[in-house]
Design a protein around this motif. Sequence first.
Motif, PDB file in Angstrom:
ATOM      1  N   MET A   1       0.833  -1.209   0.000  1.00  0.00           N
ATOM      2  CA  MET A   1       0.000   0.000   0.000  1.00  0.00           C
ATOM      3  C   MET A   1       0.865   1.256   0.000  1.00  0.00           C
ATOM      4  O   MET A   1       0.557   2.236  -0.693  1.00  0.00           O
ATOM      5  CB  MET A   1      -0.938  -0.007   1.201  1.00  0.00           C
ATOM      6  CG  MET A   1      -2.029  -1.053   1.101  1.00  0.00           C
ATOM      7  SD  MET A   1      -3.042  -1.169   2.562  1.00  0.00           S
ATOM      8  CE  MET A   1      -3.857   0.409   2.551  1.00  0.00           C
ATOM      9  N   ARG A   2       1.942   1.241   0.765  1.00  0.00           N
ATOM     10  CA  ARG A   2       2.843   2.405   0.794  1.00  0.00           C
ATOM     11  C   ARG A   2       3.503   2.612  -0.563  1.00  0.00           C
ATOM     12  O   ARG A   2       3.641   3.748  -1.032  1.00  0.00           O
ATOM     13  CB  ARG A   2       3.912   2.214   1.870  1.00  0.00           C
ATOM     14  CG  ARG A   2       3.397   2.453   3.252  1.00  0.00           C
ATOM     15  CD  ARG A   2       4.504   2.396   4.272  1.00  0.00           C
ATOM     16  NE  ARG A   2       3.951   2.587   5.605  1.00  0.00           N
ATOM     17  CZ  ARG A   2       4.425   2.042   6.699  1.00  0.00           C
ATOM     18  NH1 ARG A   2       5.486   1.260   6.639  1.00  0.00           N
ATOM     19  NH2 ARG A   2       3.873   2.259   7.865  1.00  0.00           N
ATOM     20  N   GLU A   3       3.929   1.508  -1.205  1.00  0.00           N
ATOM     21  CA  GLU A   3       4.554   1.631  -2.519  1.00  0.00           C
ATOM     22  C   GLU A   3       3.577   2.218  -3.533  1.00  0.00           C
ATOM     23  O   GLU A   3       3.947   3.073  -4.334  1.00  0.00           O
ATOM     24  CB  GLU A   3       5.049   0.264  -2.993  1.00  0.00           C
ATOM     25  CG  GLU A   3       6.274  -0.232  -2.253  1.00  0.00           C
ATOM     26  CD  GLU A   3       6.697  -1.624  -2.695  1.00  0.00           C
ATOM     27  OE1 GLU A   3       5.995  -2.241  -3.529  1.00  0.00           O
ATOM     28  OE2 GLU A   3       7.734  -2.091  -2.203  1.00  0.00           O
ATOM     29  N   ARG A   4       2.333   1.757  -3.493  1.00  0.00           N
ATOM     30  CA  ARG A   4       1.332   2.288  -4.416  1.00  0.00           C
ATOM     31  C   ARG A   4       1.065   3.762  -4.154  1.00  0.00           C
ATOM     32  O   ARG A   4       0.927   4.553  -5.088  1.00  0.00           O
ATOM     33  CB  ARG A   4       0.032   1.496  -4.295  1.00  0.00           C
ATOM     34  CG  ARG A   4       0.114   0.115  -4.874  1.00  0.00           C
ATOM     35  CD  ARG A   4      -1.192  -0.614  -4.721  1.00  0.00           C
ATOM     36  NE  ARG A   4      -1.043  -2.001  -5.137  1.00  0.00           N
ATOM     37  CZ  ARG A   4      -1.872  -2.973  -4.796  1.00  0.00           C
ATOM     38  NH1 ARG A   4      -2.907  -2.712  -4.021  1.00  0.00           N
ATOM     39  NH2 ARG A   4      -1.669  -4.200  -5.206  1.00  0.00           N
ATOM     40  N   ALA A   5       0.991   4.135  -2.881  1.00  0.00           N
ATOM     41  CA  ALA A   5       0.733   5.528  -2.536  1.00  0.00           C
ATOM     42  C   ALA A   5       1.886   6.419  -2.991  1.00  0.00           C
ATOM     43  O   ALA A   5       1.668   7.519  -3.511  1.00  0.00           O
ATOM     44  CB  ALA A   5       0.511   5.666  -1.037  1.00  0.00           C
ATOM     45  N   GLU A   6       3.122   5.936  -2.815  1.00  0.00           N
ATOM     46  CA  GLU A   6       4.282   6.711  -3.251  1.00  0.00           C
ATOM     47  C   GLU A   6       4.312   6.850  -4.771  1.00  0.00           C
ATOM     48  O   GLU A   6       4.617   7.918  -5.299  1.00  0.00           O
ATOM     49  CB  GLU A   6       5.570   6.058  -2.752  1.00  0.00           C
ATOM     50  CG  GLU A   6       5.769   6.181  -1.255  1.00  0.00           C
ATOM     51  CD  GLU A   6       6.959   5.386  -0.750  1.00  0.00           C
ATOM     52  OE1 GLU A   6       7.639   4.724  -1.573  1.00  0.00           O
ATOM     53  OE2 GLU A   6       7.203   5.413   0.460  1.00  0.00           O
ATOM     54  N   ALA A   7       3.979   5.764  -5.467  1.00  0.00           N
ATOM     55  CA  ALA A   7       3.962   5.810  -6.928  1.00  0.00           C
ATOM     56  C   ALA A   7       2.878   6.760  -7.417  1.00  0.00           C
ATOM     57  O   ALA A   7       3.096   7.532  -8.361  1.00  0.00           O
ATOM     58  CB  ALA A   7       3.741   4.412  -7.498  1.00  0.00           C
ATOM     59  N   GLN A   8       1.725   6.734  -6.784  1.00  0.00           N
ATOM     60  CA  GLN A   8       0.631   7.624  -7.175  1.00  0.00           C
ATOM     61  C   GLN A   8       1.002   9.076  -6.887  1.00  0.00           C
ATOM     62  O   GLN A   8       0.737   9.962  -7.696  1.00  0.00           O
ATOM     63  CB  GLN A   8      -0.643   7.250  -6.423  1.00  0.00           C
ATOM     64  CG  GLN A   8      -1.848   8.041  -6.868  1.00  0.00           C
ATOM     65  CD  GLN A   8      -3.111   7.596  -6.159  1.00  0.00           C
ATOM     66  OE1 GLN A   8      -3.061   6.797  -5.238  1.00  0.00           O
ATOM     67  NE2 GLN A   8      -4.236   8.124  -6.585  1.00  0.00           N
ATOM     68  N   ALA A   9       1.654   9.321  -5.758  1.00  0.00           N
ATOM     69  CA  ALA A   9       2.073  10.682  -5.424  1.00  0.00           C
ATOM     70  C   ALA A   9       3.125  11.176  -6.420  1.00  0.00           C
ATOM     71  O   ALA A   9       3.121  12.343  -6.811  1.00  0.00           O
ATOM     72  CB  ALA A   9       2.618  10.733  -4.008  1.00  0.00           C
ATOM     73  N   ALA A  10       3.998  10.287  -6.845  1.00  0.00           N
ATOM     74  CA  ALA A  10       5.039  10.670  -7.800  1.00  0.00           C
ATOM     75  C   ALA A  10       4.423  11.007  -9.154  1.00  0.00           C
ATOM     76  O   ALA A  10       4.830  11.984  -9.806  1.00  0.00           O
ATOM     77  CB  ALA A  10       6.057   9.556  -7.949  1.00  0.00           C
ATOM     78  N   THR A  11       3.451  10.234  -9.608  1.00  0.00           N
ATOM     79  CA  THR A  11       2.821  10.527 -10.895  1.00  0.00           C
ATOM     80  C   THR A  11       1.965  11.780 -10.815  1.00  0.00           C
ATOM     81  O   THR A  11       1.904  12.556 -11.762  1.00  0.00           O
ATOM     82  CB  THR A  11       1.960   9.342 -11.384  1.00  0.00           C
ATOM     83  OG1 THR A  11       0.985   9.039 -10.396  1.00  0.00           O
ATOM     84  CG2 THR A  11       2.812   8.120 -11.653  1.00  0.00           C
ATOM     85  N   THR A  12       1.323  11.994  -9.684  1.00  0.00           N
ATOM     86  CA  THR A  12       0.512  13.198  -9.501  1.00  0.00           C
ATOM     87  C   THR A  12       1.402  14.441  -9.499  1.00  0.00           C
ATOM     88  O   THR A  12       1.057  15.463 -10.064  1.00  0.00           O
ATOM     89  CB  THR A  12      -0.290  13.123  -8.191  1.00  0.00           C
ATOM     90  OG1 THR A  12      -1.064  11.926  -8.198  1.00  0.00           O
ATOM     91  CG2 THR A  12      -1.190  14.316  -8.025  1.00  0.00           C
ATOM     92  N   ALA A  13       2.567  14.333  -8.876  1.00  0.00           N
ATOM     93  CA  ALA A  13       3.489  15.463  -8.833  1.00  0.00           C
ATOM     94  C   ALA A  13       4.102  15.718 -10.212  1.00  0.00           C
ATOM     95  O   ALA A  13       4.384  16.860 -10.568  1.00  0.00           O
ATOM     96  CB  ALA A  13       4.588  15.207  -7.814  1.00  0.00           C
TER      97      ALA A  13
END
Length: 73
Positions: free
Chosen positions: A48-60
């Motif tokens: 879940m943390r990896e997915r959240a970090e990946a989503q935050a990176a793509t959003t940024a």
Amino acid sequence: MAKSRNNLLGVGGQRKKLSRAEQQGAGSARGADRKAAEDKKQELVRKMRERAEAQAATTAAEPGEQDASPAQS
């Protein structure tokens, strides 16, 4: 006469019921089950943390790409 001090029945909580395997010294299967459940939980949290970090990176990264598009036009 006051209450009897020698009768300590019920003091100290209840003992858990032991299975036959536990009585014979085989140990508890609960400990292994808890360990397996804890391992699964840790793995799920990591994913879940990896997915959240990946989503935050793509959003940024997306707003930067959108800002560059109008400037090029």
